[in-house]
Design a protein around this motif. Sequence first.
Motif, PDB file in Angstrom:
ATOM      1  N   PRO A 312       0.829  -1.211   0.000  1.00 16.60           N
ATOM      2  CA  PRO A 312       0.000   0.000   0.000  1.00 16.60           C
ATOM      3  C   PRO A 312       0.863   1.261   0.000  1.00 16.60           C
ATOM      4  CG  PRO A 312       0.007  -1.019   2.181  1.00 16.60           C
ATOM      5  CD  PRO A 312       0.702  -1.978   1.260  1.00 16.60           C
ATOM      6  N   PHE A 313       0.383   2.267  -0.712  1.00  9.49           N
ATOM      7  CA  PHE A 313       1.067   3.569  -0.799  1.00  9.49           C
ATOM      8  C   PHE A 313       2.443   3.448  -1.450  1.00  9.49           C
ATOM      9  CE2 PHE A 313       2.430   7.699   1.396  1.00  9.49           C
ATOM     10  CZ  PHE A 313       1.558   8.482   0.663  1.00  9.49           C
ATOM     11  N   ALA A 314       2.636   2.364  -2.212  1.00  6.85           N
ATOM     12  CA  ALA A 314       3.927   2.170  -2.883  1.00  6.85           C
ATOM     13  C   ALA A 314       4.203   3.290  -3.873  1.00  6.85           C
ATOM     14  CB  ALA A 314       3.957   0.825  -3.592  1.00  6.85           C
ATOM     15  N   TRP A 315       3.162   3.802  -4.524  1.00  9.69           N
ATOM     16  CA  TRP A 315       3.350   4.823  -5.555  1.00  9.69           C
ATOM     17  C   TRP A 315       4.081   6.042  -5.021  1.00  9.69           C
ATOM     18  CZ3 TRP A 315       1.208   9.544  -4.537  1.00  9.69           C
ATOM     19  CH2 TRP A 315       0.103   9.603  -3.677  1.00  9.69           C
ATOM     20  N   TYR A 316       3.865   6.377  -3.752  1.00 15.14           N
ATOM     21  CA  TYR A 316       4.544   7.534  -3.176  1.00 15.14           C
ATOM     22  C   TYR A 316       6.059   7.311  -3.172  1.00 15.14           C
ATOM     23  CZ  TYR A 316       6.445  10.635   0.406  1.00 15.14           C
ATOM     24  OH  TYR A 316       7.231  11.542   1.091  1.00 15.14           O
ATOM     25  N   PHE A 317       6.492   6.146  -2.718  1.00 14.42           N
ATOM     26  CA  PHE A 317       7.928   5.874  -2.609  1.00 14.42           C
ATOM     27  C   PHE A 317       8.568   5.701  -3.980  1.00 14.42           C
ATOM     28  CE2 PHE A 317       5.957   4.788   1.371  1.00 14.42           C
ATOM     29  CZ  PHE A 317       6.777   5.468   2.263  1.00 14.42           C
TER      30      PHE A 317
END
Length: 362
Positions: A312-317
């Motif tokens: 989850p929230f991988a797109w941010y990193f």
Amino acid sequence: MRKEYDLQTDVLSTIVATTPVTKSHAQLLAAFATRTDYRGTRYVKTRDEFGEQPARILGADGSAVAADYHAWIDAQLAAHGGSAREVWRAHKDAGYLLVEIQPVLHYFVHDRDGDQDNFTQFAVWEEQAFVEREVFPRDDRWGLPDADELRRGSTGGALVEQVARRTLGTPSYRLNEAIDMQRFAALAGAVFADRQRADGDRRLIETDTDTGETRIVSVRELTPGYDRQRWRGRRFFDDWSASSAGRAGERICTRWAFNTSDYTDPQGRRYLDFVPGWTHTRKIAALKNTHKLDVYSLYGKLTQFDERIGTPFAWYFYGLHGNLVKSGQMERVLEAAEDGLIVLPEHDYRVLRQWGDNPYGF
């Protein structure tokens, strides 16, 4: 000189070097488990973008001439007054063969649990020796390598005699580094803070272009939010911990490998840093042409991206890395969240908002 965070020892290097290379590194992982304190070490990533490196020299008949290519070339240049042409003249008819190494770099990690930076990372070279050409051109019709090119094992564009490529022996491991990431991160953060403090105290002369009046100000006074700056590596770990990725139990050391650097410039200023590299092995396409999409569709694409990565929230990193997700896409999501058009988990919104206030990346 051994670094404060370096856990490499002669014993550990020997264990790695004497372990046979096997599929999926099974024997090396077993060696970590049974012969070291790093039980539970796991493989995370391979980098194979490195070029061949000169290693040693054989005679035309396959006999050993020099066990260390670089030392031999340096000695030959010294003996011939630094002249690459004279070295060539002395050996052009010998038919010496260049043994090269094809290197591949593997990352392994021993996770100690707890804080996200609480792990040891091992970078291990896998090296295969091979022969496919002679060291020196037979003639100089197409030019000759200069001294620097000789030292690098480069032909400098000259034509050298090729031989049928053959591998020599079996591949072997060599320990490149063993880094206690928690120590590295603590030191990098402290070094960054000390340098930032000293830079902020520097005094500058500011001139009013209208009145011509001058005043002395510090860099800190001229830079809004100067004292809030932190080392980007610390932010990367903290953002992971605070976000849905860390809250879901994902360990950063299995999702990312870290290419570290430790450099001191000629003025004695030290810089420690890393560049994270993702460990996913699936083919993941970059998000392109999203400017044509409305924000709902963009966020849908980012959600699908997370599903493919498995975090989850991988797109941010991945946006911090900058290759598959772009900063402009992150900015659009932040604006949409603040306009109430999409809903982010509060902890993810805070991470994204902090990045919007003070962007960073790799």
